[in-house]
Design a protein around this motif. Structure first.
Motif, PDB file in Angstrom:
ATOM      1  N   LYS A  11       0.830  -1.205   0.000  1.00 43.86           N
ATOM      2  CA  LYS A  11       0.000   0.000   0.000  1.00 43.86           C
ATOM      3  C   LYS A  11       0.870   1.262   0.000  1.00 43.86           C
ATOM      4  O   LYS A  11       0.495   2.283  -0.579  1.00 43.86           O
ATOM      5  CB  LYS A  11      -0.936  -0.024   1.210  1.00 43.86           C
ATOM      6  N   SER A  44      -8.183   3.285  -6.780  1.00 45.44           N
ATOM      7  CA  SER A  44      -8.175   2.070  -7.609  1.00 45.44           C
ATOM      8  C   SER A  44      -6.811   1.378  -7.568  1.00 45.44           C
ATOM      9  O   SER A  44      -6.737   0.152  -7.621  1.00 45.44           O
ATOM     10  CB  SER A  44      -8.593   2.383  -9.044  1.00 45.44           C
ATOM     11  N   GLU A  47      -6.748  -0.504  -4.277  1.00 47.14           N
ATOM     12  CA  GLU A  47      -7.567  -1.708  -4.421  1.00 47.14           C
ATOM     13  C   GLU A  47      -6.836  -2.775  -5.246  1.00 47.14           C
ATOM     14  O   GLU A  47      -6.838  -3.959  -4.899  1.00 47.14           O
ATOM     15  CB  GLU A  47      -8.906  -1.367  -5.085  1.00 47.14           C
ATOM     16  N   ASN A  48      -6.187  -2.357  -6.317  1.00 49.56           N
ATOM     17  CA  ASN A  48      -5.415  -3.277  -7.153  1.00 49.56           C
ATOM     18  C   ASN A  48      -4.299  -3.950  -6.346  1.00 49.56           C
ATOM     19  O   ASN A  48      -4.100  -5.155  -6.434  1.00 49.56           O
ATOM     20  CB  ASN A  48      -4.832  -2.513  -8.344  1.00 49.56           C
ATOM     21  N   GLU A  50      -4.190  -4.315  -3.073  1.00 49.09           N
ATOM     22  CA  GLU A  50      -4.732  -5.123  -1.979  1.00 49.09           C
ATOM     23  C   GLU A  50      -5.476  -6.373  -2.449  1.00 49.09           C
ATOM     24  O   GLU A  50      -5.576  -7.338  -1.696  1.00 49.09           O
ATOM     25  CB  GLU A  50      -5.638  -4.263  -1.102  1.00 49.09           C
ATOM     26  N   THR A  51      -6.016  -6.371  -3.668  1.00 49.56           N
ATOM     27  CA  THR A  51      -6.799  -7.530  -4.118  1.00 49.56           C
ATOM     28  C   THR A  51      -6.064  -8.401  -5.123  1.00 49.56           C
ATOM     29  O   THR A  51      -6.317  -9.598  -5.195  1.00 49.56           O
ATOM     30  CB  THR A  51      -8.151  -7.107  -4.729  1.00 49.56           C
ATOM     31  N   GLY A  52      -5.185  -7.828  -5.917  1.00 52.31           N
ATOM     32  CA  GLY A  52      -4.410  -8.600  -6.886  1.00 52.31           C
ATOM     33  C   GLY A  52      -3.015  -8.847  -6.346  1.00 52.31           C
ATOM     34  O   GLY A  52      -2.725  -8.552  -5.184  1.00 52.31           O
ATOM     35  N   THR A  68       0.194  -6.596 -12.804  1.00 53.19           N
ATOM     36  CA  THR A  68      -0.628  -7.192 -11.756  1.00 53.19           C
ATOM     37  C   THR A  68      -1.169  -8.525 -12.222  1.00 53.19           C
ATOM     38  O   THR A  68      -1.654  -8.651 -13.350  1.00 53.19           O
ATOM     39  CB  THR A  68      -1.791  -6.253 -11.366  1.00 53.19           C
ATOM     40  N   ARG A  70      -4.001 -11.212 -11.619  1.00 48.84           N
ATOM     41  CA  ARG A  70      -5.325 -11.408 -11.017  1.00 48.84           C
ATOM     42  C   ARG A  70      -5.681 -12.884 -11.114  1.00 48.84           C
ATOM     43  O   ARG A  70      -5.483 -13.514 -12.145  1.00 48.84           O
ATOM     44  CB  ARG A  70      -6.383 -10.593 -11.756  1.00 48.84           C
ATOM     45  N   GLU A  74     -11.072 -13.514  -8.384  1.00 50.78           N
ATOM     46  CA  GLU A  74     -11.181 -12.086  -8.102  1.00 50.78           C
ATOM     47  C   GLU A  74     -12.245 -11.401  -8.960  1.00 50.78           C
ATOM     48  O   GLU A  74     -12.510 -10.221  -8.773  1.00 50.78           O
ATOM     49  CB  GLU A  74      -9.841 -11.396  -8.356  1.00 50.78           C
ATOM     50  N   ASN A  75     -12.826 -12.126  -9.887  1.00 50.82           N
ATOM     51  CA  ASN A  75     -13.778 -11.548 -10.816  1.00 50.82           C
ATOM     52  C   ASN A  75     -15.011 -12.441 -10.892  1.00 50.82           C
ATOM     53  O   ASN A  75     -14.883 -13.664 -10.950  1.00 50.82           O
ATOM     54  CB  ASN A  75     -13.100 -11.455 -12.196  1.00 50.82           C
TER      55      ASN A  75
END
Length: 180
Positions: A11, A44, A47-48, A50-52, A68, A70, A74-75
């Protein structure tokens, strides 16, 4: 890449990550391509990260390239059951030096194959609006998975096989779900 270091973004990298994405994707935005990367905000990017799995290439403490990974979960509607790579960017002043090409190869070998054991991965691009990207991918061993036409552009999903003996076409393609 002796002095360059591949690592997972945190982050704390978000402001530098955003600056790299905005700079690198300005040309793509100028083509009229509307992707999450062309409209990146600090939120964004966080978020990218933290999630990817946001991988960065760092040189002397500076982010010089990013991509990144994924995962399909995640989708809600993944294009494949193999990992999807996006937000691939290299600092503008370093373009043309082969850094992006070396970085993606390093990501393939050191992360996708060694860590995730991924037999293949998927990427996406514009088939009409970006003048050279699709041809570059095809020249570098990618194969077309699917295309999606709309009045504005042609979206092209491509895949690259990394471990041929473990690659499974049934995992690559997600069957359409028919509901009654």
């Amino acid at each position: 890449m002796g002095k360059d270091r591949l690592r997972i973004a945190t982050k704390e990298d978000a402001p530098a990550f955003l600056e790299l994405i905005q700079e690198s994707f300005q040309e793509v935005k100028d083509y009229g391509i509307d992707w999450p990367s062309t409209n990146a905000t600090l939120e964004s990017v966080i978020e990218n990260i933290e999630t990817g799995i946001a991988l960065v290439l760092e040189r002397e403490g500076r982010l010089i390239s990013t991509i990144t990974v994924r995962q399909p979960w995640e989708n809600e509607t993944p294009i494949s059951n193999y990992p999807f790579l996006w937000w691939f960017a290299t600092a503008d002043e370093l373009k043309g030096q082969g850094i992006g090409k070396k970085f993606i190869k390093q990501v393939e070998e050191e992360f996708l194959v060694k860590v995730l054991k991924a037999p293949a991965y998927v990427i996406g691009t514009s088939g009409r609006k970006h003048p050279w990207l699709l041809d570059m991918y095809l020249r570098n061993g990618y194969q077309i998975l699917t295309t999606r036409e709309d009045e504005d552009d042609t979206g092209v999903a491509l895949y690259k096989v990394l471990i041929p003996e473990k690659f499974d076409e049934n995992i690559l393609r997600i069957p359409e779900v028919v509901t009654h």
